[in-house]
Design a protein around this motif. Structure first.
Motif: not given
Ligand code: 13P
Ligand code: SF4
Length: 344
Positions: A15-18, A21-25, A41-46, A72-78
Motif C-alpha cells: 500500500t501507499a502507507a507501506v 514506511a519502507t522508503d528510507p530502507i 518484500h516491503a509489506p513483510y518488512i513493515a 531491511g529488518v536486522a537490528d544488528l548484523a555480523g
C-alpha cells in the motif's frame, strides 16, 4: 500474555502507507533490489518492524542473510563472533536469530534465560554436522591431556566437550592463548590448516569441510586475476589452501567487510557466500563486485515470511539441555574472554 496476531495476505499488500514506511530502507538498497522485487518484500518488512516493537524483540542477522533481511529488518548484523557478543550484551528478552542453527544455539547457550527463536530450525551447517560429541570424546581418549579448541560451527553437545571455542575471527588468538604444545582443533580442516600457518602449536585436525567454501578452487581464482587485472581477492578461511594462497586478504566475514571498507578497491572478488557481495555493495556503490560465489542452502532457508511467522507464533524456540548448555557456555565464554585480553 502477548496476543498472537497472524497477518492475512490482504494485510500484506504494498500500500501507499507501506511504501512510505519502507522508503528510507529502499533508498539504501535500490541499486541491488529492483522495485518490482521490493513490492514483495516491503509489506513483510513493515509487518515485521511493527511486531518486533510489540514483542520487544531483537533481530540479529548473519552477514550471509539476503539484503532484504540484512538491511531491511536486522537490528544488528555480523559474523559468528559478533553475533555471539551481541546476544550476550543485549538486554532484549527475545532474540530472533537470522542465521543457521548453531548460531541461534550459541545465543541460547550464552543467554539461557532469554527466548531465542530461529525462523527455520532446519537451517543447519555441513561443518556442524561433520562431528558429534562422541567423536570428540574418542579424540580426547586418544590424545589425553591435549586441549580441545572447537569452531563455533558445532552443536551445543560438541561445545560441551570443548576447552575453548573459536570463530574464524579469533582462531589463531585462541589457539595461542593456550600456550600448549599440541591442540586438537575441530572440525574445519581448512581453517585448521590456515591457523597452523600462524601458530607454533601443533594442531591435530578433523576432516570437516564447509560445503559452500570447499567448492572454490585456486585455478578459478587465477582465471579471475587474468581476466580482471588489479582485482582484490578476499577469501574466507573455510576455503581450501590453494584458494587462500591466491587471496590478498583472508578473514572472517566481518574481517572481509572491514577490509573492503578500508581498501576500497576498484574491483573485488569476495570468495564466500553470495549474499555477502550484495550486502557490502549497498555500503560501497563505487566498488565493482566480481562474482563467482556459492550459495549456502542453509542460510537461504531464512526468509522474510518465516521471520514474520516466527514473531507471530513465537516459534521455533531454541532449547538447549541445561547441563550441556552450562558446559558449552564455559567454552564460549573462555573464547570471549580471550577477545577481551583475559584468560578464563
Ligand atoms: P564467520 O564467523 O566468518 O561469519 O563465518 C561463519 C560461517 O558460517 C562462514 O561460513
Ligand atoms: Fe555452514 Fe558453510 Fe553455510 Fe557457513 S556457509 S553456515 S560453514 S555450510
Amino acid at each position: 500474555m502477548i496476543p498472537t496476531t497472524l497477518s492475512t495476505p490482504s494485510e500484506l499488500a504494498y500500500t501507499a502507507a507501506v511504501r512510505r514506511a519502507t522508503d528510507p530502507i529502499y533508498q539504501k538498497v535500490r541499486h541491488i533490489i529492483p522495485e518490482i522485487e521490493w513490492a514483495v518484500h516491503a509489506p513483510y518488512i513493515a509487518a515485521i518492524e511493527e511486531l518486533k516493537r510489540t514483542r520487544k524483540a531483537l533481530i540479529l542477522a548473519h552477514n550471509y542473510q539476503t539484503p532484504e533481511i540484512f538491511h531491511g529488518v536486522a537490528d544488528l548484523a555480523g559474523d559468528s563472533l559478533g553475533l555471539a557478543r551481541q546476544a550476550a550484551e543485549s538486554d532484549a528478552e527475545l532474540i530472533v536469530l537470522c542465521g543457521v542453527h548453531f548460531m541461534a544455539e550459541t545465543a541460547k547457550i550464552l543467554c539461557p534465560d532469554k527466548r531465542v527463536l530461529i525462523p527455520d530450525p532446519e537451517a543447519g551447517c555441513s561443518l556442524a554436522d561433520s562431528i558429534t560429541a562422541a567423536d570428540v570424546r574418542l579424540l580426547k581418549e586418544r590424545y589425553p591431556g591435549v586441549p580441545v579448541v572447537t569452531y563455533v560451527n558445532t552443536s551445543a553437545a560438541v561445545k560441551a566437550e570443548t576447552d575453548v571455542c573459536c570463530t574464524s575471527a579469533n582462531a589463531v588468538e585462541v589457539v595461542n592463548s593456550l600456550g600448549a604444545e599440541r591442540v586438537i582443533f575441530l572440525p574445519d580442516e581448512y581453517l585448521g590448516q590456515h591457523v597452523q600457518k600462524h601458530t607454533s602449536t601443533q594442531l591435530i585436525l578433523w576432516r570437516g569441510h564447509c560445503e559452500v567454501h570447499e567448492r572454490f578452487s585456486g585455478e578459478e581464482l587465477r582465471d579471475y586475476r587474468r581476466n580482471h587485472p588489479g582485482i582484490e581477492i578476499v577469501a574466507h578461511p573455510e576455503c581450501p589452501q590453494d584458494v587462500l594462497a591466491e587471496a590478498d586478504y583472508v578473514g572472517s566475514t566481518s574481517g572481509m567487510i572491514n577490509h573492503v571498507g578500508e581498501r576500497k578497491p576498484a574491483k573485488v572478488l569476495l570468495v564466500t557466500e553470495c549474499s555477502m557481495s550484495d550486502n557490502v555493495a549497498v555500503q560501497h556503490p563505487d566498488v565493482e563486485f566480481v562474482r563467482p560465489c556459492n550459495l549456502c542452502p542453509h542460510m537461504k532457508l531464512i526468509t522474510l515470511p518465516k521471520i514474520l511467522h516466527a514473531l507471530e507464533t513465537m516459534t521455533h524456540e531454541v532449547e538447549v539441555d541445561p547441563q550441556i548448555g552450562a558446559r558449552a557456555k564455559s567454552a564460549v565464554e573462555r573464547m570471549l574472554a580471550v577477545g577481551r585480553g583475559k584468560q578464563g
